[in-house]
Design an enzyme around this catalytic site. Structure first.
Site, short mmCIF file in Angstrom:
data_model
loop_
_atom_site.label_atom_id
_atom_site.label_comp_id
_atom_site.label_asym_id
_atom_site.label_seq_id
_atom_site.Cartn_x
_atom_site.Cartn_y
_atom_site.Cartn_z
N GLY A 25 0.77 -1.19 0.02
CA GLY A 25 -0.02 0.13 0.10
C GLY A 25 0.73 1.43 0.02
N ARG A 47 -1.61 -11.10 -0.55
CA ARG A 47 -2.44 -12.03 -0.54
C ARG A 47 -2.74 -12.56 -2.00
NH1 ARG A 47 -6.47 -9.53 3.76
NH2 ARG A 47 -6.28 -7.86 2.35
N SER A 52 -3.06 -5.45 -5.91
CA SER A 52 -1.58 -4.87 -6.27
C SER A 52 -0.54 -5.77 -6.72
CB SER A 52 -1.21 -4.34 -4.67
OG SER A 52 -2.05 -3.63 -4.18
N HIS A 107 5.30 2.34 12.40
CA HIS A 107 4.56 2.93 13.54
C HIS A 107 4.48 2.15 14.72
CE1 HIS A 107 1.53 5.50 15.59
NE2 HIS A 107 0.63 4.85 14.82
N ASP A 190 2.71 10.93 17.39
CA ASP A 190 1.97 10.97 16.16
C ASP A 190 0.49 10.87 16.27
OD1 ASP A 190 2.68 10.11 13.43
OD2 ASP A 190 1.15 8.54 13.96
N GLU A 194 -1.81 13.93 14.98
CA GLU A 194 -2.89 13.79 13.99
C GLU A 194 -4.21 14.10 14.55
OE1 GLU A 194 -1.82 9.96 12.75
OE2 GLU A 194 -3.05 8.89 14.06
N GLU A 230 -6.29 28.37 0.50
CA GLU A 230 -4.97 29.24 0.74
C GLU A 230 -4.30 28.48 1.90
OE1 GLU A 230 -5.20 33.59 1.04
OE2 GLU A 230 -6.82 33.60 -0.56
N1 LIG Z 1 0.24 6.00 4.99
C1 LIG Z 1 1.25 6.49 5.33
O1 LIG Z 1 1.93 7.11 4.53
C2 LIG Z 1 2.20 6.10 6.52
C3 LIG Z 1 3.01 6.95 7.04
C4 LIG Z 1 3.73 6.62 8.03
C5 LIG Z 1 3.71 5.09 8.66
N2 LIG Z 1 2.71 4.62 8.31
C6 LIG Z 1 2.53 3.15 8.84
O2 LIG Z 1 3.05 2.28 7.83
C7 LIG Z 1 2.09 0.96 8.05
C8 LIG Z 1 1.32 0.69 6.81
O3 LIG Z 1 0.60 1.61 6.55
P1 LIG Z 1 -0.18 1.83 5.06
O4 LIG Z 1 -0.93 3.12 5.27
O5 LIG Z 1 0.96 1.91 3.98
O6 LIG Z 1 -1.14 0.71 4.91
P2 LIG Z 1 -2.11 0.42 3.72
O7 LIG Z 1 -1.73 1.29 2.43
O8 LIG Z 1 -3.74 0.54 4.07
O9 LIG Z 1 -1.83 -1.15 3.45
C9 LIG Z 1 -2.31 -1.69 2.29
C10 LIG Z 1 -1.67 -3.00 2.10
O10 LIG Z 1 -1.91 -4.14 3.17
C11 LIG Z 1 -2.38 -5.30 2.36
N3 LIG Z 1 -3.11 -5.83 3.61
C12 LIG Z 1 -4.05 -5.40 4.30
N4 LIG Z 1 -4.87 -6.17 5.02
C13 LIG Z 1 -4.08 -7.33 4.84
C14 LIG Z 1 -3.97 -8.51 5.47
N5 LIG Z 1 -4.95 -8.88 6.66
N6 LIG Z 1 -3.14 -9.36 5.16
C15 LIG Z 1 -2.07 -9.36 4.25
N7 LIG Z 1 -2.05 -7.93 3.67
C16 LIG Z 1 -3.15 -7.01 3.94
C17 LIG Z 1 -3.00 -4.86 1.45
O11 LIG Z 1 -3.18 -6.22 0.50
P3 LIG Z 1 -4.42 -6.37 -0.41
O12 LIG Z 1 -3.91 -5.53 -1.67
O13 LIG Z 1 -4.44 -7.72 -0.39
O14 LIG Z 1 -5.57 -5.30 -0.09
C18 LIG Z 1 -2.51 -3.64 0.79
O15 LIG Z 1 -1.17 -4.28 -0.09
C19 LIG Z 1 1.15 1.26 9.12
O16 LIG Z 1 1.89 0.85 10.22
C20 LIG Z 1 0.98 2.64 9.42
O17 LIG Z 1 0.83 3.19 10.38
C21 LIG Z 1 2.00 4.76 7.38
#
Ligand SMILES: NC(=O)c1ccc[n+]([C@@H]2O[C@H](COP(=O)([O-])OP(=O)(O)OC[C@H]3O[C@@H](n4cnc5c(N)ncnc54)[C@H](OP(=O)(O)O)[C@@H]3O)[C@@H](O)[C@H]2O)c1
Length: 329
Positions: A25, A47, A52, A107, A190, A194, A230
């Protein structure tokens, strides 16, 4: 506080490991591609049904099912959503990650609140980027990096901290600066930022300003431009020059209004509310509430999204943005 840079890291540590990134993701995509470009042996655990898969293969990455990817690795990076991590750890990682392996988080939430209690014979580290996934990748590709935070929760091997620094190097964090923290500090700051400032604070400030102008009879289009559009100009200035630098760049009228009127909006009451939010984060009340929300299939989140979509500021904003080359939603 000391910051660490590339020269303080040993790239060969992570290059000597086999890394499985679980999830593709926002962060998974960015971090897996950065690892590949840093000459680290990486595979992506997805999975069978994951939409993806084609994107990961097109990026030149090895893709396997999560259990297979973990079985072939000695470093596992948890980049599935926070709410999915406890079950993925229990079912996929715990039975397969070899003794002496490392578990990496972006995180600290699940470790800090005890939702995941890792085996004692593995390293548990955090490398948290100070930026969204897109920036993590774009900055790396441009030869820069976003800053990052490292922490060690469990040091079974004696080399957990050095490995965290090495992983941070592979993400480009050592080009911008790496701060050492703890799972507790990263999680609590964090969540607070937020809730009080970046998401909860900002969106409610914008909406309250917009509503005040519209209620007073001003055109919603004008209220949208003043109170929402803005924001980016001011945020860019604050990002580039700090608050003092931004104030010196705006008109004298705006600067005077800032000093004299700003504290009436964000006054003692708002600061008291902020301290209360922080208390709920520190004592676990927020985490408990979030868990109940997830167990009930997100009623508050679903209702919040529906209400936000129906709000005047969104209807007006969607129309205005479509003329500015921006997505309607
Ligand atoms: N978003 C950010 O930019 C950001 C910033 C800092 C820290 N973080 C941290 O980074 C971590 C990931 O966050 P994210 O926002 O990147 O997550 P995300 O985009 O929501 O992750 C989605 C991915 O996780 C997979 N997934 C979801 N449920 C699953 C399961 N039960 N088993 C296996 N795969 C699964 C999905 O697979 P499918 O394709 O199969 O659905 C997809 O590839 C978290 O700890 C978050 O707090 C994120």
């Amino acid at each position: 506080m000391r910051l660490f840079y590339d020269a303080d890291t040993d790239p060969n540590l992570i290059r000597g490991r086999r890394v499985a990134v679980l999830g593709f993701g926002a962060q998974g995509r960015a971090q897996a591609v950065n690892l590949k470009d840093s000459a680290v042996a990486v595979s992506v655990g997805l999975r069978k049904t994951s939409a993806s898969r084609p994107a990961a293969l097109a990026a030149g990455l090895m893709v396997a099912e999560p259990a297979e990817a973990v079985a072939a690795a000695d470093v596992v990076v948890m980049l599935v959503p926070d709410e999915a991590q406890p079950e993925v750890y229990r079912a996929v990682v715990e039975p397969r990650l070899p003794k002496g392996g490392a578990l990496v988080f972006a995180h600290g939430y699940n470790i800090h609140y005890g939702r995941i209690r890792p085996r004692a014979d593995i390293d548990v580290i955090m490398v948290a980027p100070n930026g969204i996934g897109e920036q993590v990748r774009a900055q790396y590709a441009a030869g820069h990096g976003v800053p990052g935070m490292i922490a060690v929760q469990q040091d079974a091997s004696g080399g957990a901290r050095a490995l965290a620094l090495s992983y941070a190097w592979a993400q480009g964090h050592g080009r911008a600066g790496i701060i050492e923290s703890s799972f507790k500090e990263e999680t609590e700051t964090d969540l607070f930022a937020e809730q009080a400032v970046l998401c909860g604070g900002l969106t409610h400030l914008i909406s309250a300003g917009f509503d005040t102008l519209v209620e007073a009879g001003y055109a919603p289009e004008i209220a949208y431009f003043c109170c929402l559009h803005e924001i980016k100009l001011i945020a860019d200035m604050v990002y580039a020059r700090g608050i003092a630098g931004m104030r010196e760049s705006i008109s004298t009228t705006a600067e005077f209004g800032d000093y004299t009127r700003g504290p009436r909006v964000i006054g003692p009451e708002a600061r008291t509310a902020m301290r209360a939010l922080l208390g709920e984060i520190q004592n676990g009340a927020f985490a408990k509430e979030l868990e109940a929300e997830m167990q009930a299939d997100k009623p508050v989140i679903k209702a919040g999204r529906a209400k936000a979509r129906a709000a005047l500021i969104e209807r007006i904003g969607g129309e205005l943005r479509s003329h500015m080359g921006q997505p309607k939603r």
